[in-house]
Design a protein around this motif. Structure first.
Motif, PDB file in Angstrom:
ATOM      1  N   UNK A 126     132.375   6.615 104.997  1.00 14.79           N
ATOM      2  CA  UNK A 126     132.049   7.981 105.088  1.00 14.79           C
ATOM      3  C   UNK A 126     131.021   8.271 103.780  1.00 14.79           C
ATOM      4  N   UNK A 127     129.938   9.128 104.182  1.00  9.18           N
ATOM      5  CA  UNK A 127     128.862   9.255 103.358  1.00  9.18           C
ATOM      6  C   UNK A 127     129.388   9.886 102.049  1.00  9.18           C
ATOM      7  N   UNK A 128     128.926   9.778 100.876  1.00  8.66           N
ATOM      8  CA  UNK A 128     129.326  10.208  99.686  1.00  8.66           C
ATOM      9  C   UNK A 128     128.610  11.595  99.107  1.00  8.66           C
ATOM     10  N   UNK A 129     127.585  11.882  99.421  1.00 12.47           N
ATOM     11  CA  UNK A 129     126.887  13.143  98.725  1.00 12.47           C
ATOM     12  C   UNK A 129     125.900  13.666  99.819  1.00 12.47           C
ATOM     13  N   UNK A 130     125.336  15.035  99.615  1.00 15.00           N
ATOM     14  CA  UNK A 130     124.638  15.650 100.487  1.00 15.00           C
ATOM     15  C   UNK A 130     123.259  16.167  99.628  1.00 15.00           C
ATOM     16  N   UNK A 131     122.271  15.632 100.139  1.00 14.08           N
ATOM     17  CA  UNK A 131     121.034  15.968  99.389  1.00 14.08           C
ATOM     18  C   UNK A 131     120.604  17.310  99.594  1.00 14.08           C
ATOM     19  N   UNK A 132     119.657  18.134  98.728  1.00 11.13           N
ATOM     20  CA  UNK A 132     119.315  19.244  98.623  1.00 11.13           C
ATOM     21  C   UNK A 132     118.579  19.540  99.713  1.00 11.13           C
ATOM     22  N   UNK A 133     118.569  20.801 100.286  1.00  9.71           N
ATOM     23  CA  UNK A 133     117.605  21.161 101.301  1.00  9.71           C
ATOM     24  C   UNK A 133     117.299  22.598 101.144  1.00  9.71           C
ATOM     25  N   UNK A 134     116.092  23.006 101.791  1.00  6.81           N
ATOM     26  CA  UNK A 134     115.359  24.344 101.667  1.00  6.81           C
ATOM     27  C   UNK A 134     115.558  25.075 102.870  1.00  6.81           C
ATOM     28  N   UNK A 135     115.465  26.485 102.668  1.00  3.69           N
ATOM     29  CA  UNK A 135     115.670  27.490 103.844  1.00  3.69           C
ATOM     30  C   UNK A 135     116.884  27.083 104.681  1.00  3.69           C
ATOM     31  N   UNK A 136     117.981  27.041 104.192  1.00  7.16           N
ATOM     32  CA  UNK A 136     118.957  26.834 104.956  1.00  7.16           C
ATOM     33  C   UNK A 136     119.466  28.342 105.475  1.00  7.16           C
ATOM     34  N   UNK A 137     119.713  28.402 106.734  1.00  4.54           N
ATOM     35  CA  UNK A 137     120.006  29.762 107.336  1.00  4.54           C
ATOM     36  C   UNK A 137     121.278  30.375 106.868  1.00  4.54           C
ATOM     37  N   UNK A 138     121.344  31.419 106.277  1.00  3.46           N
ATOM     38  CA  UNK A 138     122.419  32.035 105.928  1.00  3.46           C
ATOM     39  C   UNK A 138     122.839  31.831 104.386  1.00  3.46           C
ATOM     40  N   UNK A 139     121.972  31.184 103.578  1.00  5.86           N
ATOM     41  CA  UNK A 139     122.081  30.656 102.289  1.00  5.86           C
ATOM     42  C   UNK A 139     121.370  31.580 101.666  1.00  5.86           C
ATOM     43  N   UNK A 140     121.853  32.048 100.261  1.00  5.93           N
ATOM     44  CA  UNK A 140     121.093  33.057  99.380  1.00  5.93           C
ATOM     45  C   UNK A 140     121.298  32.409  97.944  1.00  5.93           C
ATOM     46  N   UNK A 141     120.088  31.746  97.675  1.00  5.41           N
ATOM     47  CA  UNK A 141     120.168  31.252  96.364  1.00  5.41           C
ATOM     48  C   UNK A 141     119.911  32.062  95.443  1.00  5.41           C
ATOM     49  N   UNK A 142     120.379  31.855  94.094  1.00  8.61           N
ATOM     50  CA  UNK A 142     120.306  33.004  92.993  1.00  8.61           C
ATOM     51  C   UNK A 142     119.698  32.177  91.945  1.00  8.61           C
ATOM     52  N   UNK A 143     118.857  33.023  90.921  1.00  7.13           N
ATOM     53  CA  UNK A 143     118.148  32.470  89.941  1.00  7.13           C
ATOM     54  C   UNK A 143     119.018  31.691  88.958  1.00  7.13           C
ATOM     55  N   UNK A 144     118.642  30.588  88.289  1.00  7.68           N
ATOM     56  CA  UNK A 144     119.319  29.742  87.362  1.00  7.68           C
ATOM     57  C   UNK A 144     119.489  28.535  87.923  1.00  7.68           C
ATOM     58  N   UNK A 145     119.971  27.371  87.052  1.00  8.99           N
ATOM     59  CA  UNK A 145     120.220  26.300  87.146  1.00  8.99           C
ATOM     60  C   UNK A 145     121.373  25.856  88.041  1.00  8.99           C
ATOM     61  N   UNK A 146     122.287  26.854  88.237  1.00  5.08           N
ATOM     62  CA  UNK A 146     123.557  26.632  89.047  1.00  5.08           C
ATOM     63  C   UNK A 146     123.382  27.122  90.418  1.00  5.08           C
ATOM     64  N   UNK A 147     122.873  28.631  90.599  1.00  2.00           N
ATOM     65  CA  UNK A 147     122.771  29.369  91.637  1.00  2.00           C
ATOM     66  C   UNK A 147     121.956  28.712  92.633  1.00  2.00           C
ATOM     67  N   UNK A 148     120.859  28.109  92.053  1.00  2.00           N
ATOM     68  CA  UNK A 148     119.591  27.660  92.782  1.00  2.00           C
ATOM     69  C   UNK A 148     120.015  26.255  93.314  1.00  2.00           C
ATOM     70  N   UNK A 149     121.114  25.624  92.952  1.00  2.00           N
ATOM     71  CA  UNK A 149     121.151  24.459  93.413  1.00  2.00           C
ATOM     72  C   UNK A 149     122.170  24.166  94.813  1.00  2.00           C
ATOM     73  N   UNK A 150     121.870  23.353  95.801  1.00  4.98           N
ATOM     74  CA  UNK A 150     122.682  23.138  96.963  1.00  4.98           C
ATOM     75  C   UNK A 150     122.818  21.851  97.216  1.00  4.98           C
ATOM     76  N   UNK A 151     122.488  20.897  96.559  1.00  6.06           N
ATOM     77  CA  UNK A 151     122.965  19.657  96.666  1.00  6.06           C
ATOM     78  C   UNK A 151     124.546  19.298  96.551  1.00  6.06           C
ATOM     79  N   UNK A 152     125.243  18.402  96.963  1.00  2.00           N
ATOM     80  CA  UNK A 152     126.740  18.495  96.597  1.00  2.00           C
ATOM     81  C   UNK A 152     127.433  17.298  96.986  1.00  2.00           C
TER      82      UNK A 152
END
Length: 533
Positions: A126-152
């Motif tokens: 089973x895959x291990x990790x999810x790469x970062x993406x841009x313009x994900x519907x419903x997502x609201x990134x926030x400034x800073x090194x944590x709030x702006x990250x969406x890889x996981x």
């Protein structure tokens, strides 16, 4: 934003709590672990299918709790692939099989009130990790090194599957962090404790499974090696604090500890024997004695090295830390797939404490992690309880067999823990000498050294050195004893000790460490005699 989302979900749960209380309580009742576990595998990978069946058989997990998905065979996938091939099908299965207790709502998605499933074993493939993406519907990134990250980490996202959230940037606070309750007793337990049975090869995964099942029958016995970094940089000292706390916990449990507080990691030639626990930091790739071809952990061992990318891949036995550690025989480890920041990694002091109290590997790991939907991955059997057998030990039990040094030491501590420190140490010393318990003698020396009583430490180290029959054990104690002599301003005693050992062990791998120490001490000017006032 994820904090806000979490508060909204908790508020909705609170409003509906009275309605769903009976059902929720039933779902989190005294379930056997196997009944609250599912096994997730990739139908496109033959090894994944077979390993899922093997694990389910070993743990007595029903066949309808094996969930096969058709997903990518790559370690890293896109967010769209995760949603389409993993998250959406799993949510549908949870609803169809009534594993989730739902509070129906006019505004989808329905709120998950409780879950009959608490543990998820993700199988190799089973895959291990999810790469970062841009313009994900419903997502609201926030400034800073944590709030702006969406890889996981994929597993960390699965842990919050029930939230059904489109907010993927930043981390989600873990409501189970620092808990001291079994997940089945946790109020409104919708969290999934996701662990991964994965290693560079399928046979290694099979061994991890077998070792966990077999080890917990009698308990995990052996020595702990703690490798601090002595890192005083901004925000980094906390890592050493966690490890120092672990050392204290282990001494209180009667587990012998070798504790290195120098900035360097354990050298390649360091004599590591009977390693049941390893906690360390901070190197980017596996190093030290673990790189030696002959090194093996004891079966069932748990090994963790703090590093931002310790689990960036689990397919290469020589890359980073987690894959090499399990390839060397560790049954379980913790890691990160992308940069997590130290404050959002697993608190090793909490993790170790919960293991010692008999919690499962999954519970201990998730109690130790402050953030979900983030970067962590827990590698090992989620149901593994390495110290569950310790809960059966009564204060008056004298069941340790003659020669069973590890168990004798632990049971001595259980029976005498409430005694004053001075009385405890005196009794422990007498018991260790009487039983010729070599690991106990060495550990008592380590405790005296940590307390600044180097004279007492050298006494115990001398006795342990004469007690051990294994050459590597003797060499390790010589290194510890030499250090204690140096700290008593008696470098000549240390040099004499080293030279005597080299006469009988000049061909041992650790002899190179003794020679280096001898050179360093011989080159150091003798201290000037103190003047009398």
């Amino acid at each position: 934003m994820k904090y806000f989302l979490c508060f909204i979900v908790l508020a909705r749960l609170a409003v509906a709590l009275c309605v769903g209380w009976v059902l929720a309580a039933a779902a989190r009742g005294e379930q056997p672990l196997a009944e609250s576990t599912i096994v997730l595998y990739n139908k496109a990978v033959s090894d994944s299918v077979e390993l899922a069946k093997f694990y389910a058989e070993k743990r007595g997990i029903a066949s309808d709790h094996l969930i096969g998905l058709t997903c990518s065979i790559e370690e890293e996938i896109s967010r769209e692939e995760y949603d389409r091939t993993i998250a959406a099908p799993l949510r549908e299965i949870f609803k169809q099989r009534r594993w989730w207790t739902l509070l129906e709502s006019n505004e989808p998605p329905s709120v998950v009130m409780a879950s009959a499933i608490h543990f998820v074993a993700v199988i190799r493939g089973v895959p291990l990790k999810i790469r970062a993406t841009a313009d994900y519907p419903g997502d609201q990134p926030s400034p800073g090194p944590i709030g702006s990250r969406n890889e996981a980490s994929l597993d960390s996202e699965l842990a919050v599957l029930a939230l059904q959230s489109r907010q993927i940037s930043g981390q989600t606070p873990n409501p189970y962090f620092q808990s001291f309750r079994a997940i089945g007793d946790f109020t409104s337990a919708i969290l999934l404790l996701v662990c991964r049975l994965e290693a560079p090869t399928a046979p290694t995964v099979r061994k991890m499974i077998v070792d966990a099942v077999e080890t917990e029958k009698s308990g995990l016995w052996g020595r702990a090696y703690i490798d601090a970094a002595h890192n005083t940089g901004a925000g980094l000292a906390i890592g050493d604090q966690w490890l120092a706390e672990v050392v204290g916990q282990l001494h209180k449990a009667g587990i012998p500890v070798v504790y290195d507080e120098t900035p360097e990691i354990f050298p390649d030639a360091y004599p590591v024997t009977k390693c049941a626990l390893y906690y360390g930091w901070y190197a980017g790739n596996i190093a030290g004695p673990f790189t030696r071809p002959d090194f093996r952990f004891v079966p069932g061992a748990i090994a963790v090295h703090i590093h931002s990318f310790s689990a960036a891949t689990l397919r290469d036995p020589n890359a980073n830390w987690v894959a090499p550690l399990v390839s060397k025989g560790a049954a379980a480890s913790l890691g990160n797939v992308y940069e997590p920041y130290l404050q959002l990694t697993s608190r090793l002091d909490i993790f170790n404490d919960r293991l010692l109290h008999g919690y499962t590997f999954a519970e201990s790991a998730y109690m130790s992690i402050p953030a979900l939907s983030w970067m962590s991955v827990m590698v090992g059997d989620p149901l593994y309880r390495p110290y569950a057998s310790w809960l059966q030990i009564d204060a008056q039990d004298h069941s340790a067999k003659e020669g069973d040094d590890w168990k004798m030491y632990h049971e001595f501590v259980v029976r005498n823990a409430i005694r004053p420190s001075s009385e405890f140490r005196a009794l422990a010393g007498a018991a260790a000498v009487s039983a010729r318990n070599c690991p106990m003698m060495e550990d008592l020396g380590s405790m005296e050294a940590r307390a600044g009583n180097f004279s007492g430490a050298t006494n115990y180290f001398q006795q342990a050195r004469s007690c051990y029959s294994n050459r590597d054990d003797s060499l390790r104690v010589v290194l510890e004893e030499a250090d204690a002599w140096v700290k008593q301003n008696k470098p000549k005693r240390a040099v004499d000790l080293i030279r005597n050992m080299l006469r009988i062990a000049s061909d041992a791998p650790a002899a190179s460490l003794l020679r280096k120490l001898e050179r360093d001490l011989s080159a150091t000017p003798a201290p000037s005699p103190q003047r009398r006032p």
